[in-house]
Each structure stands twice: as structure tokens, then as C-alpha cells.
Design a protein around this motif. Structure first.
Motif, PDB file in Angstrom:
ATOM      1  N   ARG A  10     -17.124 -11.031 109.325  1.00  0.00           N
ATOM      2  CA  ARG A  10     -17.623 -12.112 110.195  1.00  0.00           C
ATOM      3  C   ARG A  10     -18.530 -13.058 109.415  1.00  0.00           C
ATOM      4  O   ARG A  10     -18.469 -14.280 109.592  1.00  0.00           O
ATOM      5  N   ALA A  11     -19.365 -12.503 108.519  1.00  0.00           N
ATOM      6  CA  ALA A  11     -20.251 -13.338 107.710  1.00  0.00           C
ATOM      7  C   ALA A  11     -19.445 -14.235 106.774  1.00  0.00           C
ATOM      8  O   ALA A  11     -19.745 -15.424 106.605  1.00  0.00           O
ATOM      9  N   VAL A  12     -18.390 -13.655 106.160  1.00  0.00           N
ATOM     10  CA  VAL A  12     -17.551 -14.458 105.261  1.00  0.00           C
ATOM     11  C   VAL A  12     -16.934 -15.622 106.016  1.00  0.00           C
ATOM     12  O   VAL A  12     -16.924 -16.767 105.536  1.00  0.00           O
ATOM     13  N   ARG A  13     -16.411 -15.363 107.223  1.00  0.00           N
ATOM     14  CA  ARG A  13     -15.803 -16.425 108.016  1.00  0.00           C
ATOM     15  C   ARG A  13     -16.829 -17.490 108.413  1.00  0.00           C
ATOM     16  O   ARG A  13     -16.520 -18.683 108.472  1.00  0.00           O
ATOM     17  N   HIS A  14     -18.057 -17.035 108.676  1.00  0.00           N
ATOM     18  CA  HIS A  14     -19.101 -18.001 109.008  1.00  0.00           C
ATOM     19  C   HIS A  14     -19.426 -18.887 107.807  1.00  0.00           C
ATOM     20  O   HIS A  14     -19.608 -20.101 107.952  1.00  0.00           O
ATOM     21  N   TYR A  15     -19.485 -18.282 106.620  1.00  0.00           N
ATOM     22  CA  TYR A  15     -19.751 -19.064 105.410  1.00  0.00           C
ATOM     23  C   TYR A  15     -18.636 -20.072 105.167  1.00  0.00           C
ATOM     24  O   TYR A  15     -18.889 -21.189 104.701  1.00  0.00           O
ATOM     25  N   HIS A  16     -17.417 -19.691 105.481  1.00  0.00           N
ATOM     26  CA  HIS A  16     -16.313 -20.654 105.401  1.00  0.00           C
ATOM     27  C   HIS A  16     -16.549 -21.814 106.376  1.00  0.00           C
ATOM     28  O   HIS A  16     -16.381 -22.989 106.027  1.00  0.00           O
ATOM     29  N   GLN A  17     -16.919 -21.469 107.597  1.00  0.00           N
ATOM     30  CA  GLN A  17     -17.060 -22.466 108.660  1.00  0.00           C
ATOM     31  C   GLN A  17     -18.113 -23.507 108.334  1.00  0.00           C
ATOM     32  O   GLN A  17     -17.943 -24.694 108.641  1.00  0.00           O
ATOM     33  N   ILE A  18     -19.216 -23.090 107.701  1.00  0.00           N
ATOM     34  CA  ILE A  18     -20.306 -24.028 107.405  1.00  0.00           C
ATOM     35  C   ILE A  18     -20.158 -24.638 106.010  1.00  0.00           C
ATOM     36  O   ILE A  18     -21.035 -25.390 105.568  1.00  0.00           O
TER      37      ILE A  18
ATOM     38  N   THR B 214     -14.299 -15.384  91.117  1.00  0.00           N
ATOM     39  CA  THR B 214     -15.309 -16.418  91.338  1.00  0.00           C
ATOM     40  C   THR B 214     -15.846 -16.364  92.766  1.00  0.00           C
ATOM     41  O   THR B 214     -17.060 -16.516  92.997  1.00  0.00           O
ATOM     42  N   ALA B 215     -14.954 -16.115  93.715  1.00  0.00           N
ATOM     43  CA  ALA B 215     -15.389 -16.015  95.112  1.00  0.00           C
ATOM     44  C   ALA B 215     -16.316 -14.822  95.311  1.00  0.00           C
ATOM     45  O   ALA B 215     -17.287 -14.881  96.073  1.00  0.00           O
ATOM     46  N   VAL B 216     -16.007 -13.730  94.604  1.00  0.00           N
ATOM     47  CA  VAL B 216     -16.863 -12.544  94.718  1.00  0.00           C
ATOM     48  C   VAL B 216     -18.270 -12.848  94.200  1.00  0.00           C
ATOM     49  O   VAL B 216     -19.279 -12.516  94.831  1.00  0.00           O
ATOM     50  N   VAL B 217     -18.336 -13.492  93.031  1.00  0.00           N
ATOM     51  CA  VAL B 217     -19.649 -13.839  92.465  1.00  0.00           C
ATOM     52  C   VAL B 217     -20.405 -14.773  93.400  1.00  0.00           C
ATOM     53  O   VAL B 217     -21.600 -14.594  93.659  1.00  0.00           O
ATOM     54  N   SER B 218     -19.713 -15.785  93.932  1.00  0.00           N
ATOM     55  CA  SER B 218     -20.367 -16.738  94.834  1.00  0.00           C
ATOM     56  C   SER B 218     -20.893 -16.039  96.078  1.00  0.00           C
ATOM     57  O   SER B 218     -22.025 -16.297  96.530  1.00  0.00           O
ATOM     58  N   LEU B 219     -20.086 -15.138  96.626  1.00  0.00           N
ATOM     59  CA  LEU B 219     -20.511 -14.454  97.850  1.00  0.00           C
ATOM     60  C   LEU B 219     -21.702 -13.538  97.586  1.00  0.00           C
ATOM     61  O   LEU B 219     -22.625 -13.449  98.412  1.00  0.00           O
ATOM     62  N   ILE B 220     -21.702 -12.874  96.438  1.00  0.00           N
ATOM     63  CA  ILE B 220     -22.847 -12.018  96.096  1.00  0.00           C
ATOM     64  C   ILE B 220     -24.122 -12.848  95.974  1.00  0.00           C
ATOM     65  O   ILE B 220     -25.196 -12.462  96.458  1.00  0.00           O
ATOM     66  N   ARG B 221     -24.017 -14.006  95.327  1.00  0.00           N
ATOM     67  CA  ARG B 221     -25.179 -14.888  95.183  1.00  0.00           C
ATOM     68  C   ARG B 221     -25.654 -15.375  96.563  1.00  0.00           C
ATOM     69  O   ARG B 221     -26.859 -15.441  96.822  1.00  0.00           O
ATOM     70  N   ILE B 222     -24.722 -15.708  97.428  1.00  0.00           N
ATOM     71  CA  ILE B 222     -25.081 -16.146  98.780  1.00  0.00           C
ATOM     72  C   ILE B 222     -25.822 -15.022  99.510  1.00  0.00           C
ATOM     73  O   ILE B 222     -26.853 -15.244 100.149  1.00  0.00           O
ATOM     74  N   ARG B 223     -25.274 -13.791  99.390  1.00  0.00           N
ATOM     75  CA  ARG B 223     -25.921 -12.656 100.058  1.00  0.00           C
ATOM     76  C   ARG B 223     -27.337 -12.432  99.548  1.00  0.00           C
ATOM     77  O   ARG B 223     -28.273 -12.211 100.327  1.00  0.00           O
ATOM     78  N   ILE B 224     -27.513 -12.512  98.241  1.00  0.00           N
ATOM     79  CA  ILE B 224     -28.843 -12.273  97.666  1.00  0.00           C
ATOM     80  C   ILE B 224     -29.842 -13.324  98.159  1.00  0.00           C
ATOM     81  O   ILE B 224     -30.969 -13.001  98.559  1.00  0.00           O
TER      82      ILE B 224
END
Length: 259
Positions: A16-24, A43-53
């Protein structure tokens, strides 16, 4: 290549968080493959980890995108600003915790220590808890209006409780509050005491409240508060008026009728 579920699990977030990040627009959304599934690369994995942190550190989502694209200097400045905001929020929450802790203290909520001492003294002279509660609520109104003045008034208020007439007045009012009867006789006695004390205060100049007396609203609220606590006190207001005085919280001499 990862599915959205695998991506979320690897980065430690929910689908759900991933989909929200897509939406915004925070995380680019990949095209679907021939099977109709989105596939994510490293690259998406690295970006998502950075977003989470950053999100877990308290960075608002609205600022994360800019921080991901910022150079080192801009990133450091943004972090410093967020740290300042978090410090302010921590201070606000600490103040809220102190106020919540005061809830268990009853009378001490929203009142300075001098008023607490006055309420304790009322109990000592025999005032009932209903009378003390009424005084407490009244002083909450006063402290909200004049937070810097209330402490100066309390020594005089406490000194008044050494007057046997004042003690008798509180005892009468306590008896009225704790009774279901009409109590006209006791209200008559209370009105006599109030009028007598007002005459004494007027003669000595103690009844002069200065510029505070020009602020009608708090005193109107105090009288209304008393009547709301016990409608029988409207009768007391009427009896005090018959004796030439208006109000309870702020006694005012009524003009005498010409003969």
C-alpha cells in the motif's frame, strides 16, 4: 526483476505504501510487462529504501522528493531544517505530556499554585467540595483572562478567610449546595452577609478593582457559572440586589431611588 510485493518486502514497507508513493509521484511507476505485472529493478529498490529511511526519520513526504534530488549542501541544509522542526514538535509534545500529567492532579489543572493554596484553605474552613469546585472553575476563568494578576490577588483572598463572616458565608453556601431544599432562609442570611461584607469593602476601598472592573465579560461569566452550577443562586442574586448590590463576583452598588 521484482514484483511490487517483492519490492515492498525487500525495502521493509507495505505494498500500500509503494502504491501511495507512486500516486504522489515520489517513486516512478514502471511499465507493465507482457503479463500485465509491474517489474522493478535495483534502482527502484534503492530509491524505495531511501524514501523509507527519510520517512521514518520524520521527513514529510512532500519534502522527500526534493531531498532525493538535492546535492550534498542542499541536503544537509534540509536535514538541519527538519531537525529544527522536530525539536519544536518534541518541545510541544513534552508540554502536552506535562498538561496531561496534571489531569490527575484535579484542582491543579490550569491553575497557579497560589489558587491551589486558596482552595485548600477553603476546605480547611469547612467549604464543601461542590463549593470548592465552583471556586476552582471560577478561578480558571479568571486565570485565563488575567494570568499575570491572579497571583497578586490571592494573599488578600486567603486573608479574607480569617473573617468569621466570610467563613459563615461559605458554610451557608455549602449547606445550600449539599441540600435539595429551597433554602430561602439560608439564602436570606447569605444575602445579608454578602451585603454587609460589600458595605465594609466599599467603605475601606477594598471593593475598587481598578481597570479590571471595567472588563464586564469575565464577571458576567462568573455569575452565570454560579447559577449554572446551582439555579438556586439566581435567587441569591435577586436577594443581593434587593439589598442594594448587583452581582456576586463583582459587587456593584446600585443607585438609590429618590424619595
Amino acid at each position: 526483476m521484482l514484483t511490487i510485493s517483492q519490492l515492498a518486502a525487500y525495502a521493509g514497507v507495505t505494498v500500500r505504501a509503494v502504491r501511495h508513493y507512486h500516486q504522489i509521484g515520489l517513486l516512478p511507476e514502471p511499465e507493465r510487462d507482457a503479463s500485465g505485472y509491474r517489474r522493478y529493478g535495483a534502482t527502484a529498490v534503492v530509491s524505495l529504501i531511501r524514501i523509507r529511511i527519510l520517512a521514518n526519520a520524520g521527513v514529510p513526504l512532500s519534502q522527500i522528493g526534493q531531498m532525493l534530488e538535492a546535492d550534498a549542501q542542499t541536503f544537509a541544509a534540509a536535514v538541519a531544517d527538519i531537525d529544527r522542526q522536530l525539536g519544536e514538535e518534541i518541545a510541544r509534545l513534552e508540554a502536552s505530556r506535562q498538561q496531561i500529567a496534571q489531569l490527575a492532579a484535579g484542582d491543579r489543572l490550569a491553575l497557579p499554585p497560589q489558587v491551589i493554596a486558596y482552595l485548600d484553605r477553603l476546605r480547611e474552613i469547612g467549604a464543601s467540595e461542590r463549593v470548592v469546585a465552583g471556586e476552582r472553575d471560577g478561578w480558571i476563568l479568571m486565570a485565563a483572562r488575567w494570568p499575570d494578576r491572579v497571583g497578586d490577588w490571592m494573599p488578600g483572598k486567603i486573608a479574607q478567610l480569617d473573617d468569621p463572616q466570610v467563613v459563615r458565608l461559605y458554610q451557608i453556601l455549602s449547606g445550600v449546595f449539599d441540600s435539595d431544599a429551597g433554602d430561602d432562609a439560608r439564602l436570606e442570611e447569605a444575602a445579608d452577609l454578602i451585603a454587609g461584607l460589600a458595605e465594609q469593602a466599599y467603605a475601606s476601598g477594598e471593593i475598587d478593582l481598578g481597570e479590571v472592573a471595567q472588563d464586564d465579560l469575565p464577571f458576567d461569566l462568573l455569575d452565570a457559572l454560579a447559577v449554572e452550577a446551582d439555579p438556586r443562586l439566581q435567587r441569591l442574586l435577586d436577594l443581593v440586589r434587593e439589598r442594594g448590590w448587583a452581582g456576586l463576583a463583582r459587587l456593584e452598588r446600585l443607585p438609590t431611588s429618590p424619595n
